[in-house]
Design an enzyme around this catalytic site. Structure first.
Site, PDB file in Angstrom:
ATOM      1  N   GLU A  39      -6.193   9.858  -2.768  1.00 33.96           N
ATOM      2  CA  GLU A  39      -6.179   8.467  -3.124  1.00 33.96           C
ATOM      3  C   GLU A  39      -7.407   7.928  -2.330  1.00 33.96           C
ATOM      4  O   GLU A  39      -7.827   8.408  -1.223  1.00 33.96           O
ATOM      5  CB  GLU A  39      -4.912   7.745  -2.323  1.00 33.96           C
ATOM      6  CG  GLU A  39      -5.011   6.169  -2.354  1.00 33.96           C
ATOM      7  CD  GLU A  39      -4.072   5.352  -1.364  1.00 33.96           C
ATOM      8  OE1 GLU A  39      -2.943   5.408  -1.679  1.00 33.96           O
ATOM      9  OE2 GLU A  39      -4.543   4.991  -0.128  1.00 33.96           O
TER      10      GLU A  39
ATOM     11  N   ALA B 136      -4.960  -3.591  -1.574  1.00 33.20           N
ATOM     12  CA  ALA B 136      -4.115  -3.046  -0.337  1.00 33.20           C
ATOM     13  C   ALA B 136      -4.581  -4.109   0.962  1.00 33.20           C
ATOM     14  O   ALA B 136      -5.709  -4.015   1.235  1.00 33.20           O
ATOM     15  CB  ALA B 136      -4.222  -1.622  -0.182  1.00 33.20           C
TER      16      ALA B 136
ATOM     17  N   HIS C 210      -3.712   1.719  -9.047  1.00 35.97           N
ATOM     18  CA  HIS C 210      -2.485   0.976  -8.557  1.00 35.97           C
ATOM     19  C   HIS C 210      -2.546  -0.463  -9.116  1.00 35.97           C
ATOM     20  O   HIS C 210      -3.589  -0.986  -9.467  1.00 35.97           O
ATOM     21  CB  HIS C 210      -2.802   0.882  -7.099  1.00 35.97           C
ATOM     22  CG  HIS C 210      -2.687   2.299  -6.497  1.00 35.97           C
ATOM     23  ND1 HIS C 210      -2.186   2.438  -5.116  1.00 35.97           N
ATOM     24  CD2 HIS C 210      -2.743   3.476  -6.619  1.00 35.97           C
ATOM     25  CE1 HIS C 210      -2.370   3.810  -4.753  1.00 35.97           C
ATOM     26  NE2 HIS C 210      -2.525   4.414  -5.915  1.00 35.97           N
TER      27      HIS C 210
ATOM     28  N   ALA D  11       9.413  -3.898  -8.136  1.00 36.44           N
ATOM     29  CA  ALA D  11       8.503  -2.925  -8.827  1.00 36.44           C
ATOM     30  C   ALA D  11       9.321  -2.343 -10.234  1.00 36.44           C
ATOM     31  O   ALA D  11       8.600  -2.288 -11.172  1.00 36.44           O
ATOM     32  CB  ALA D  11       8.171  -1.752  -7.917  1.00 36.44           C
TER      33      ALA D  11
ATOM     34  N   TYR E  64       9.751   6.175  -0.525  1.00 33.91           N
ATOM     35  CA  TYR E  64       9.779   6.323   0.677  1.00 33.91           C
ATOM     36  C   TYR E  64      10.838   7.300   1.793  1.00 33.91           C
ATOM     37  O   TYR E  64      12.229   6.922   1.620  1.00 33.91           O
ATOM     38  CB  TYR E  64      10.253   4.773   1.550  1.00 33.91           C
ATOM     39  CG  TYR E  64       9.058   3.614   0.642  1.00 33.91           C
ATOM     40  CD1 TYR E  64       8.210   3.364   1.386  1.00 33.91           C
ATOM     41  CD2 TYR E  64       9.532   3.105  -0.713  1.00 33.91           C
ATOM     42  CE1 TYR E  64       7.183   2.387   0.740  1.00 33.91           C
ATOM     43  CE2 TYR E  64       8.637   2.231  -1.059  1.00 33.91           C
ATOM     44  CZ  TYR E  64       7.660   1.984  -0.532  1.00 33.91           C
ATOM     45  OH  TYR E  64       6.654   1.187  -1.121  1.00 33.91           O
TER      46      TYR E  64
ATOM     47  N   LYS F  23      14.105   2.914 -10.497  1.00 31.89           N
ATOM     48  CA  LYS F  23      12.960   3.087 -11.040  1.00 31.89           C
ATOM     49  C   LYS F  23      12.692   4.237 -12.076  1.00 31.89           C
ATOM     50  O   LYS F  23      12.191   4.105 -13.452  1.00 31.89           O
ATOM     51  CB  LYS F  23      11.889   3.599  -9.933  1.00 31.89           C
ATOM     52  CG  LYS F  23      11.598   2.268  -9.010  1.00 31.89           C
ATOM     53  CD  LYS F  23      10.690   2.674  -7.870  1.00 31.89           C
ATOM     54  CE  LYS F  23      10.480   1.506  -6.831  1.00 31.89           C
ATOM     55  NZ  LYS F  23       9.384   1.609  -6.097  1.00 31.89           N
TER      56      LYS F  23
HETATM   57  P1  FAD Z   1      10.237  -2.191  -4.607  1.00 30.90           P
HETATM   58  O1  FAD Z   1      10.416  -0.912  -5.411  1.00 30.90           O
HETATM   59  O2  FAD Z   1      10.196  -3.130  -5.431  1.00 30.90           O
HETATM   60  O3  FAD Z   1      10.922  -2.432  -3.285  1.00 30.90           O
HETATM   61  C1  FAD Z   1      10.689  -3.372  -2.300  1.00 30.90           C
HETATM   62  C2  FAD Z   1      12.146  -3.651  -1.468  1.00 30.90           C
HETATM   63  O4  FAD Z   1      12.835  -3.995  -2.264  1.00 30.90           O
HETATM   64  C3  FAD Z   1      12.524  -2.180  -0.936  1.00 30.90           C
HETATM   65  O5  FAD Z   1      13.008  -2.545   0.174  1.00 30.90           O
HETATM   66  C4  FAD Z   1      13.827  -1.949  -2.044  1.00 30.90           C
HETATM   67  O6  FAD Z   1      14.734  -1.270  -1.362  1.00 30.90           O
HETATM   68  C5  FAD Z   1      14.072  -3.312  -2.365  1.00 30.90           C
HETATM   69  N1  FAD Z   1      14.560  -3.479  -3.957  1.00 30.90           N
HETATM   70  C6  FAD Z   1      14.379  -2.739  -4.872  1.00 30.90           C
HETATM   71  N2  FAD Z   1      14.860  -2.980  -5.983  1.00 30.90           N
HETATM   72  C7  FAD Z   1      15.924  -3.833  -5.420  1.00 30.90           C
HETATM   73  C8  FAD Z   1      17.141  -4.464  -6.135  1.00 30.90           C
HETATM   74  N3  FAD Z   1      17.392  -4.119  -7.503  1.00 30.90           N
HETATM   75  N4  FAD Z   1      17.776  -5.451  -5.398  1.00 30.90           N
HETATM   76  C9  FAD Z   1      17.636  -5.517  -3.958  1.00 30.90           C
HETATM   77  N5  FAD Z   1      16.505  -4.886  -3.426  1.00 30.90           N
HETATM   78  C10 FAD Z   1      15.680  -4.150  -4.164  1.00 30.90           C
HETATM   79  N6  FAD Z   1       0.491  -1.903  -1.767  1.00 30.90           N
HETATM   80  C11 FAD Z   1      -0.707  -2.516  -2.136  1.00 30.90           C
HETATM   81  O7  FAD Z   1      -0.862  -3.859  -1.732  1.00 30.90           O
HETATM   82  N7  FAD Z   1      -1.522  -1.910  -2.880  1.00 30.90           N
HETATM   83  C12 FAD Z   1      -1.426  -0.631  -3.070  1.00 30.90           C
HETATM   84  O8  FAD Z   1      -2.316  -0.101  -3.901  1.00 30.90           O
HETATM   85  C13 FAD Z   1      -0.477   0.109  -2.470  1.00 30.90           C
HETATM   86  N8  FAD Z   1      -0.269   1.379  -2.803  1.00 30.90           N
HETATM   87  C14 FAD Z   1       0.646   2.104  -2.314  1.00 30.90           C
HETATM   88  C15 FAD Z   1       0.688   3.406  -2.813  1.00 30.90           C
HETATM   89  C16 FAD Z   1       2.066   4.150  -2.231  1.00 30.90           C
HETATM   90  C17 FAD Z   1       2.310   5.710  -2.984  1.00 30.90           C
HETATM   91  C18 FAD Z   1       3.121   3.642  -1.479  1.00 30.90           C
HETATM   92  C19 FAD Z   1       4.176   4.412  -1.035  1.00 30.90           C
HETATM   93  C20 FAD Z   1       3.065   2.138  -1.146  1.00 30.90           C
HETATM   94  C21 FAD Z   1       1.843   1.509  -1.815  1.00 30.90           C
HETATM   95  N9  FAD Z   1       1.576  -0.011  -1.242  1.00 30.90           N
HETATM   96  C22 FAD Z   1       0.433  -0.281  -1.653  1.00 30.90           C
HETATM   97  C23 FAD Z   1       2.675  -0.655  -0.657  1.00 30.90           C
HETATM   98  C24 FAD Z   1       3.648  -1.293  -1.304  1.00 30.90           C
HETATM   99  O9  FAD Z   1       3.116  -2.334  -2.120  1.00 30.90           O
HETATM  100  C25 FAD Z   1       4.714  -1.831  -0.322  1.00 30.90           C
HETATM  101  O10 FAD Z   1       5.410  -0.736   0.283  1.00 30.90           O
HETATM  102  C26 FAD Z   1       5.784  -2.918  -0.861  1.00 30.90           C
HETATM  103  O11 FAD Z   1       6.437  -3.532   0.171  1.00 30.90           O
HETATM  104  C27 FAD Z   1       6.660  -2.350  -1.739  1.00 30.90           C
HETATM  105  O12 FAD Z   1       6.510  -1.941  -3.083  1.00 30.90           O
HETATM  106  P2  FAD Z   1       7.380  -1.028  -3.942  1.00 30.90           P
HETATM  107  O13 FAD Z   1       6.704  -0.894  -5.074  1.00 30.90           O
HETATM  108  O14 FAD Z   1       8.200  -0.022  -3.357  1.00 30.90           O
HETATM  109  O15 FAD Z   1       8.404  -2.264  -4.102  1.00 30.90           O
END
Ligand code: FAD
Length: 289
Positions: free
Chosen positions: A16, A50, A77, A122, A143, A163
């Protein structure tokens, strides 16, 4: 090339990088990608705004440059909080024009000015891309210690399963410093019938300050053996970086021995991290020399 095809064929090794902030020139990030390409990664991912750095246009440019100027493939991303479907369409069109076929679909962190428009989680973004642009290979975040907004491990696995259900092709983990936590997570995924490949995101610590920041921003557990190693090297910056890289190499060699689907290195734009981790994986036989 699509990343799901690579993951179906072998255990992968990837990096990355982050693009420059705002209007800063992108040449330096492209230079980092070219240098990392010497370690023959399966792909290089490029972060999206990010930390609120406002670099999303640069994500597209750097990803396009990886496709054009290196032998590897790009994973761009994309976060969806604060974005409309039209914004996503424009972004995906721009990637397509540059030959980028892989997207890591993320929600992004909640922040003022980043309210939900068309996508709440997401999963909504993954489903939208899969329905409207099936030509894209879509990765998603996971996570090993759970996400900081979700207190219950099993619930976070249920959210992760969604997902896969909406079409995610593979997963990349948040960084972790304790492999046992990853193995517990992998068992949890198996229990929830999450079968898509999981690549392990590993970030070497580079200083005491950085590892403290990581613990607070990602909620990653810092094992006492890591704390002891950092304390032992004292204030010497170079020694702290060396120790961090050595520890990451120990982690990835153990992961390789435990049959993980892929190893993804958060390089922080430091080629030295890419080269050292590549060498460790060649030495242990995970990668060909
Ligand atoms: P989600 O999967 O939507 O999850 C967010 C929260 O919502 C979690 O607590 C989950 O348990 C909860 N949730 C999910 N679905 C539901 C549902 N149906 N009902 C209730 N709750 C739910 N951030 C950036 O800004 N830019 C980047 O380039 C970036 N790259 C990343 C790369 C990796 C590999 C990782 C692990 C993280 C990255 N992040 C980045 C950080 C990421 O944006 C944050 O961790 C963010 O807070 C969650 O993103 P997510 O896509 O996992 O969200």
């Amino acid at each position: 090339m699509r990343i799901d095809e690579k993951l179906a064929a072998k255990q992968t090794f990837s990096f990355e990088i982050f693009p420059p902030k705002g209007d800063l020139p992108i040449d330096e990030a492209i230079g980092v990608a070219r240098e990392l390409d010497k370690s023959d990664p399966d792909w290089i991912s490029v972060t999206f705004s990010a930390g609120g750095s406002g670099n999303s246009a640069n994500t597209v440019s750097v990803s396009g440059a990886i496709e054009e100027q290196t032998n590897t493939t790009a994973l761009a991303h994309l976060t969806c909080l604060g974005s409309s479907k039209e914004d996503v369409d424009v972004y995906l069109d721009a990637l397509s024009e540059l030959g980028v076929q892989n997207v890591l679909a993320l929600r992004g962190d909640r922040a003022p000015g980043k309210e939900t428009i068309d996508f709440e989680y997401a999963t909504d973004l993954i489903a939208y891309i899969k329905q409207t642009r099936p030509e894209f290979c879509v990765g998603a975040a996971c996570y090993p210690e759970g996400h900081f907004e979700c207190d219950d491990f099993e619930t976070s696995l249920r959210h992760l399963r969604l997902k896969q259900d909406v079409g995610a092709d593979f997963l990349v983990t948040q960084l972790f410093f304790d492999n046992e936590l990853f193995y517990r997570f992998r068992d949890g995924c198996a229990r929830h019938r999450i079968k898509i490949p999981i690549t392990c995101g590993i970030m070497p610590f580079t200083s005491v300050r950085q590892i403290q920041r990581m613990a607070f921003t990602c909620g990653a557990t810092i094992p006492s053996k890591v704390i002891r190693k950092i304390v032992a090297v004292g204030d010497d910056d170079a020694a702290q970086l060396r120790t961090g890289i050595e520890y990451a190499c120990e982690q990835i060699v153990d992961l390789a021995a435990n049959g993980v689907d892929g190893i993804h290195i958060y390089t922080m734009n430091r080629p030295v991290i890419g080269h050292a981790t590549h060498e460790a994986l060649v030495d242990c036989g995970y990668l060909a020399g």
